[in-house]
Design an enzyme around this catalytic site. Structure first.
Site, short mmCIF file in Angstrom:
data_model
loop_
_atom_site.label_atom_id
_atom_site.label_comp_id
_atom_site.label_asym_id
_atom_site.label_seq_id
_atom_site.Cartn_x
_atom_site.Cartn_y
_atom_site.Cartn_z
N CYS A 1 17.78 -83.75 -23.85
CA CYS A 1 18.32 -82.13 -23.88
C CYS A 1 17.01 -81.15 -24.45
CB CYS A 1 19.26 -82.06 -24.96
SG CYS A 1 19.27 -82.74 -26.54
N ASP B 1 11.95 -70.01 14.15
CA ASP B 1 11.24 -69.83 14.78
C ASP B 1 11.24 -70.75 16.14
OD1 ASP B 1 8.25 -69.53 16.06
OD2 ASP B 1 7.70 -71.27 15.09
#
Length: 712
Positions: A20, A402
Site C-alpha cells: 500500500c 483508419d
C-alpha cells in the site's frame, strides 16, 4: 535487474511486503539520505521499487541490504513475492491473538471472575490487534501530516476503552485488524495478471554458441544470439526466425485464438508457444527489453496511473477523514455543553459515529476495480495505459477507423484477371499468360500493387516472363520490352490519355470493378489492352462482425482514410460503416476527429500508431492496432491492441463499460452503508460492534465485487 541510464545505474527490484501507499512511504523515508541514491520510484500495486544511483558511491548489494533492513526483502530476478502463509504473517497472527484474547476475556467475564481480569485481557487484545494499524496511524500523522482511517479506528478504540467499554474497543480492534491482515492477500490477487505475464517466458534458453548448444538463463540472452525452440516450448525473447517453419500460438501476448504460421524472416515474440516444428531464432531484443517485459512495465505503470474518479475520491478522503474526526468531537461535546445531555451517551454515539463514517469501502472501491480490469485486459491482448483511459473508453460514442491496415490488411491482393476480346485474338491466349507478362514487368517495381501481382503469380504457378528495358512511369504504371514489342502495364488513364488507346471493350468491367472498391490495372501495347488485373486491399475477416458489434453497443463508426472516395465507400458499404471521410491528409484526419468530438462527444481513433499518431493524439482515446513488437505504437497510443484484430476493440469497450458499472455499484453500496451507519450511530440505534461489523462487511463486499474484473 540493473541497467545504465544517463543519470546513473538503475536497479529494478520486486520486493516482499509492499502492499500500500503507507508501505511506499516507509521505504521512501527509510532510503532518504542514503549516500549515492539519486531517485526512488515505487510501484505499490506491482510491489516494485526502482532505484537510480551513482555506482561510484553505492552498489546494488548495499541498496538491497537497506531494503532488507526496512522489512522489504528484494526478490531474485523478475519474480513477484508471494504473500506469507497466514501462520507466518505477523498481521494475521496478531489479529488472531487479539481475537483469542477477546474471546477469553468474554468467557472469563461470564464465569464471574473479577472485572479487572477481563478488562486486562481486553486491553492486551487491543494493544496486540491494534499494533500495526495504530503504528501506521501515528506515522501518517507525524510524517505525512495526514489523518487517515487508521487514526479514526485507533481513536474510537481508545475512547471506547476510556469510557469503560473495553470489550467494545477490543471487538473494534479485532475486526478492523482482520481487514488490515487481508490487505496483502487482496493486493496479491490483483497482481495475478502480472504474475501470469511473468510466467509466460521460460526461465532457460537453448542457445547455439561456439558451435555448441548450451542452456543459459534467459536474462543472459544477448541481441543476435541464435536460440533453438523445440515443439511445445515457449519462446524466450523476441527474434527473427532463421531456420524452420511452425505454427506459433500467440494468444498469450496478442489474444489471437488461431496459431500463426511462422517461416524464415518472420518475427516471433517472447512468451508465445511454438507448435509442431523446431525453430532457430536470432534474438532481436534482450530479455529485459522484449515484448513481454514492455507489456509488464506498461501494465505496472498503468496501474499506478489513476483515473479522474479515483483522484477525486482520494482528494475527498484526505478532507473527509479529518472532518469525521472533527464532527465526532463536536458530537461528543456540543449536546452536553449546550443542552445538558448526558456526557456518556453522546461520547458513545460520537465514538460509534467515527467508526460508522470511516470511508474504507469508499476509498478502496475504485482502485481495486481498475487495477483488476487493467490486468485482465493485458492478459487478453489489450494494453490500456491507465485508469483514466478505462473511464474514457466507457464513454466512447464514436469510433473513427483508419482504412488501410485497420479495416483492411494493408496488403493488396489480386481479385480478378480478365482478358479483352481483342487480346485473346492477339498476343494473349489465357489468363495465366496475362499474369506471367504482368508479373514479369512488375518484378522490377517496389510498388505495393506490383508486389501483389508478383505474389499472385507465385501463388497460381504462373511463370513470369523476362522482359527487357524496364522503365517506371510515375503515377501511371510501367513499361518494358517483350519479344521486341513495348508492353505497358498501368491505370486505364495510362492507355487513354498517354497512349491514346480506347478501352471501350472493357470499360463496363472497369467501372464495375472500380465500383467494388478495386484498383484496375491494364496490360497491353500501343494498339490496346490485352486484359486487366483487379487488385484490392482485402478486408479483415472479422471486420464486419466487429463493426456490427460496435453498433450493438450503440457506437457510431466512421472511416477516415487518405484513399479515394470510390474505394472508401465501397469498403464502407461492405463492412457496414456509418460515415466515410476520404482523400484525407494527416492534418485533415486531426480536424475530422476534432469535428466528430464536437458533434458526438467522446471519440476513439483506431490506427497503426505511427502514420496516424496526430489523429490518435487528438482523439479522446487513441487506439493502436497490431502493436505487438512495435515500440512506437506501444508508446504513442492510449490503448494498444496487441493483435491485428478489431474484435479486441469491441472487447476493450465492453470491459471498460463493465468496469464502470462495477465501480458505480461499489460507490453506491459504500455510500449507502456509510449513510445508514451514520444515521444509526447519531440516533443511538447502533452499538460500536454493529458499526464495526457493518463497516468491515461492506469493505469485503466491495473488494469481492472489484475482484470480479479479474474474470475475462
Amino acid at each position: 535487474m540493473a541497467t545504465t541510464t544517463k543519470r546513473g545505474k538503475e536497479l529494478e527490484l520486486y520486493v516482499a511486503n509492499l502492499d500500500c501507499e503507507h508501505d511506499a512511504g516507509v521505504i521512501e523515508r527509510g532510503l532518504d539520505g542514503v549516500p549515492g541514491l539519486l531517485e526512488v520510484r515505487i510501484y505499490p500495486k506491482a510491489a516494485k521499487v526502482v532505484l537510480t544511483y551513482d555506482p561510484e558511491r553505492t552498489s546494488d548489494e548495499t541498496l538491497k541490504e537497506q531494503l532488507q533492513a526496512l522489512g522489504f526483502p528484494p526478490q531474485r530476478g523478475r519474480v513477484l513475492a508471494e504473500p506469507p502463509k497466514p501462520w507466518r504473517n505477523p498481521k494475521v497472527l496478531t489479529s488472531a491473538a487479539s481475537g483469542v484474547l477477546l474471546l477469553v476475556g468474554w468467557l472469563v467475564g461470564l464465569a464471574g471472575v473479577p472485572e479487572p481480569v477481563s478488562t486486562g485481557l481486553y486491553l492486551v487484545a487491543i494493544v496486540t490487534g491494534g499494533y500495526f494499524f495504530g503504528r501506521e496511524a501515528i506515522e501518517e500523522l507525524i510524517f505525512e501530516r495526514a489523518i487517515g482511517i487508521e487514526l479514526l479506528m485507533s481513536t474510537a478504540a481508545v475512547v471506547a476503552t476510556a469510557m469503560g467499554q473495553a470489550a467494545e474497543g477490543a471487538m473494534l480492534v479485532f475486526l478492523y485488524s482482520i481487514s488490515e491482515a487481508a490487505e496483502g492477500y487482496t493486493e496479491d490477487k490483483t497482481r495475478s495478471a502480472i504474475r501470469a505475464l511473468m510466467d509466460l517466458a521460460p526461465k532457460m534458453a537453448l542457445v547455439r554458441r561456439d558451435g555448441r548448444e548450451v542452456e543459459i538463463p534467459v536474462e543472459e540472452l544477448a541481441v543476435d544470439d541464435v536460440f533453438i525452440v523445440k515443439p511445445g516450448q515457449a519462446i524466450p525473447t523476441d527474434g527473427v526466425v532463421l531456420v524452420g517453419e511452425s505454427n506459433v500460438n500467440q494468444a498469450p501476448v496478442t489474444g489471437e485464438s488461431v496459431p500463426v504460421g511462422k517461416k524464415p524472416g518472420d518475427m516471433v515474440f517472447a512468451g508465445t508457444i511454438n507448435g509442431e516444428g523446431v525453430l532457430e531464432v536470432r534474438a532481436t531484443k534482450t530479455f529485459a527489453d522484449n515484448t513481454i517485459a514492455r507489456i509488464i512495465q506498461m501494465v505496472e505503470e498503468a496501474q499506478e496511473r489513476k483515473g479522474r474518479s479515483q483522484r477525486f475520491i482520494e482528494r475527498f478522503g484526505r478532507r473527509y477523514s479529518p472532518a469525521v474526526l472533527l464532527f465526532g468531537v463536536l458530537l461528543a461535546v456540543v449536546p452536553p455543553l449546550a443542552f445538558g445531555a448526558p456526557w456518556e451517551t453522546w461520547i458513545t454515539r460520537a465514538t460509534v459515529f467515527i467508526v460508522a463514517a470511516a470511508p474504507c469501502a469508499l476509498v478502496i472501491s475504485i482502485p481495486i476495480t481498475l487495477v483488476a480490469a487493467l490486468g485482465t485486459a493485458a492478459r487478453n491482448g489489450v494494453l490500456i495505459k491507465g485508469g483514466v483511459y478505462v473511464e474514457e473508453l466507457a464513454k466512447v460514442r464514436v469510433v473513427a477507423l483508419d482504412k488501410t491496415g485497420t479495416i483492411t490488411r494493408g496488403e493488396p491482393e489480386v481479385t480478378d484477371v480478365l482478358l479483352c476480346p481483342d487480346g485473346v485474338a492477339g498476343r494473349i491466349s489465357s489468363s495465366d499468360e496475362l499474369v506471367a507478362v504482368a508479373a514479369g514487368i512488375e518484378r522490377r517495381s517496389e510498388h505495393p500493387l506490383a508486389r501483389a501481382i508478383v505474389r499472385y503469380a507465385e501463388a497460381t504457378g504462373a511463370r513470369p516472363t523476362e522482359p527487357a528495358e524496364f522503365r517506371a512511369l510515375p503515377g501511371a504504371g510501367a513499361m518494358a520490352r517483350l519479344d521486341g514489342a513495348t508492353v505497358y502495364i498501368g491505370s486505364p488513364d495510362l492507355f487513354q490519355s498517354r497512349l491514346g488507346v480506347a478501352v471501350d471493350a472493357v470499360r463496363e468491367e472497369i467501372e464495375r470493378l472500380q465500383g467494388e472498391g478495386k484498383t484496375v490495372v491494364l496490360v497491353g501495347d500501343e494498339r490496346g489492352p490485352w486484359g486487366l488485373v483487379a487488385i484490392r486491399d482485402t478486408i479483415r475477416p472479422n471486420a464486419r462482425q466487429a463493426i456490427a458489434a460496435l453498433h450493438e453497443l450503440g457506437v457510431k463508426v466512421a472511416m477516415l482514410t487518405g484513399d479515394n472516395a470510390r474505394t472508401a465507400h465501397a469498403i464502407a458499404r461492405e463492412v457496414g460503416i456509418d460515415e466515410v471521410y476520404a482523400d484525407l491528409k494527416p492534418e485533415d484526419k486531426v480536424a475530422k476527429v476534432r469535428e466528430l468530438a464536437q458533434q458526438h462527444g467522446h471519440v476513439a481513433m483506431v490506427g497503426d500508431g505511427v502514420n496516424d499518431a496526430p489523429a490518435l493524439a487528438e482523439a479522446t482515446v487513441g487506439v493502436a492496432m497490431g502493436a505487438a513488437g512495435t515500440d512506437v505504437a506501444l508508446e504513442t497510443a492510449d490503448v494498444a491492441l496487441m493483435a491485428d484484430d478489431l474484435e479486441k476493440l469491441v472487447y476493450a469497450l465492453r470491459l471498460a463499460r463493465r468496469t464502470q458499472r462495477v465501480v458505480n455499484q461499489n460507490l453506491a453500496l459504500s455510500a449507502a452503508v456509510i449513510g445508514a451507519l451514520v444515521v444509526g450511530a447519531i440516533a443511538g440505534v447502533f452499538t460500536l460492534p454493529i458499526a464495526v461489523l457493518g463497516h468491515e462487511i461492506s469493505e469485503f463486499v466491495v473488494i469481492g465485487s472489484g475482484l470480479r474484473m479479474l474474470r475475462s
